[in-house]
Design an enzyme around this catalytic site. Structure first.
Site, PDB file in Angstrom:
ATOM      1  N   GLU A 331      26.374  12.037  41.753  1.00 50.56           N
ATOM      2  CA  GLU A 331      27.442  12.805  42.390  1.00 50.56           C
ATOM      3  C   GLU A 331      28.194  13.608  41.332  1.00 50.56           C
ATOM      4  OE1 GLU A 331      28.999  10.569  46.418  1.00 50.56           O
ATOM      5  OE2 GLU A 331      30.188  10.364  44.595  1.00 50.56           O
ATOM      6  N   CYS A 332      28.317  14.900  41.541  1.00 45.97           N
ATOM      7  CA  CYS A 332      29.105  15.788  40.683  1.00 45.97           C
ATOM      8  C   CYS A 332      28.695  15.630  39.219  1.00 45.97           C
ATOM      9  CB  CYS A 332      30.594  15.552  40.896  1.00 45.97           C
ATOM     10  SG  CYS A 332      31.605  16.957  40.380  1.00 45.97           S
TER      11      CYS A 332
END
Length: 444
Positions: A331-332
């Site tokens: 994520e990210c």
């Protein structure tokens, strides 16, 4: 045991909510109260400070990303064994998006749903009696959101306090205290907000100083007097239907200064569902535990540690072997680390894991911020194909080269406008800049 609650709100970000919140939490804990914290909206950092101030894990309550039943479930769990729940607002008290009633993401939604009064922190620097006009606006803006008391912040002198206090009290509002200007109360910041609690030098001593200041500045009895009893929220299983299911039985989670953005409710509910979480540190060149059946790389600050990650050959090689047979999701910041390369703030390119084909840059910055809905195009650790997951995006990095990987999801903003295809997937590896918060009901 009954729990009382209060929301710490303000007119804007930067008004002093976090300093007042964590100082108040520690001051109430000193009184022997069991204090719990919550943060409205998608914020990873403040719950860490709440944990440090109270000794209990914090939680996020997001009225847009989380279905009402899910919020009720999380509040029920957070208040078990607690005397006081202190909810810190994000941004301004009424700041959210245009959405269904009670689903804007603003802390005011929580005030209505939970029946909690607001302790309004007003930064009165550069004003005096005008503070009363602002307080009047808050007190009358929404009849379902009650301003319980006001805290005057950034007070310059006794005369300054007297002028503002008299004007606010003339409205019939209680002034619970005045906090004078003090540079020592400032929390260090970086590009995604406050520096994380775990990176703050001598954090416990700093929180004690904030508590000292709150004890000297606020009438704690008045604060406790306005706190309202929380109606017993149902602890039914219906709320957990909106939780992100654990992606495996044994989950390897990267946790260090480069990867740390994990919502407390996500991991707590994974454990509650029977999953085991095994942390490891890519920055220390550690590998995910070989007995795990999935690996999760959260968001964080890989752009600040790109050189060290590039040199972590054991982590990179072991992760590649892991991904050959088991799912890996980023994520990210985790998504950035799974790509071919990451360009740091100085424009220097660093080798990353190479399990996905994209290249990201922190040198060529562009802020991306907002609520997101992801319609998943394939099974992945965040859900099944065709499911909708709600969350948010907040980063300054941008993609220089998307590579040839298939997209993970079609992305929509908080009002349902399509933002196009997003993320990437290759084999058992997936990733996206999007941070998942909760599942959305089918067909919604």
């Amino acid at each position: 045991m009954s729990t009382s609650g209060i929301i710490i709100g303000a007119a804007r970000s930067g008004a002093g909510k976090t300093s007042v919140t964590i100082g108040l939490m520690r001051a109430l804990k000193r009184r022997g109260l069991a204090v719990r914290g919550a943060k409205s909206g998608p914020d990873y950092i403040d719950p860490g400070f709440h944990h440090a101030a109270t000794g209990a894990t914090g939680v996020n309550l997001d009225s847009w990303a989380m279905a009402p039943d899910f919020i009720d479930h999380l509040v029920h769990a957070q208040t078990e064994g607690a005397d006081v729940l202190v909810v810190e607002s994000a941004m301004g008290l009424f700041d959210g998006i245009v959405s269904d009633a009670g689903r804007s993401g603003a802390a005011a939604d929580l005030a209505r749903r939970l029946g909690l009064p607001v302790l309004l922190v007003l930064d009165i620097s550069g004003q005096s009696q005008t503070a009363a006009a602002i307080a009047r606006g808050f007190a009358t803006h929404d009849a379902q959101v009650r301003i319980g008391a006001v805290v005057l912040n950034q007070v310059a002198s006794e005369r300054h306090e007297r002028l503002a206090r008299q004007a606010v009290e003339a409205l019939g509002l209680t002034v619970a205290g005045a906090v004078y200007r003090n540079a020592d109360m400032a929390l260090p910041e970086r590009h995604l907000g406050l520096v994380q609690a775990g990176e703050h030098a001598a954090l416990d001593a700093f929180i004690d100083r904030l508590a000292d200041r709150m004890e000297a500045s606020l009438d704690l009895d008045a604060v406790l007097a306005i706190a309202a009893p929380l109606a017993p929220a149902p602890g039914n299983a219906a709320g957990t239907a909106f939780a992100l299911p654990p992606p495996g039985q044994r989950i390897a989670v990267a946790l260090d200064d480069a990867f740390s953005f994990v919502y407390p409710h996500v991991t707590r509910l994974w454990r509650q569902a029977g999953a085991e979480i095994l942390p490891f540190s890519p920055l220390a060149d550690e590998a995910p535990d070989a007995t795990c059946d999935v690996c999760w790389l959260p968001g964080g600050y890989p752009e600040l540690h790109a050189g060290k990650l590039a040199a972590a050959s054991r982590f990179r090689d072991t992760l590649a072997r892991f991904a050959a047979t088991r799912p890996v999701h980023g994520e990210c910041g985790g998504f950035m680390a799974l790509g071919r390369a990451l360009e740091d703030a100085n424009g220097i390119s660093h080798r990353m894991a190479g399990l996905l084909g994209h290249v990201t840059s922190f040198a060529q910055r562009k802020m991306n911020l907002g609520y997101r809905q992801a319609l998943l195009l394939a099974d992945s650790p965040i859900g099944r194909k065709g499911e909708i997951v709600r969350g948010h995006e907040f980063h300054y990095s941008r993609i220089l080269d998307r590579g040839e990987d298939a997209a993970l999801a079609e992305l929509f903003d908080g009002q349902g406008n399509s933002l196009g295809l997003a993320g990437a997937r290759r084999g058992l590896v997936s990733g996206t800049f999007f941070h998942a918060i909760a599942r959305h009901p089918a067909g919604a």
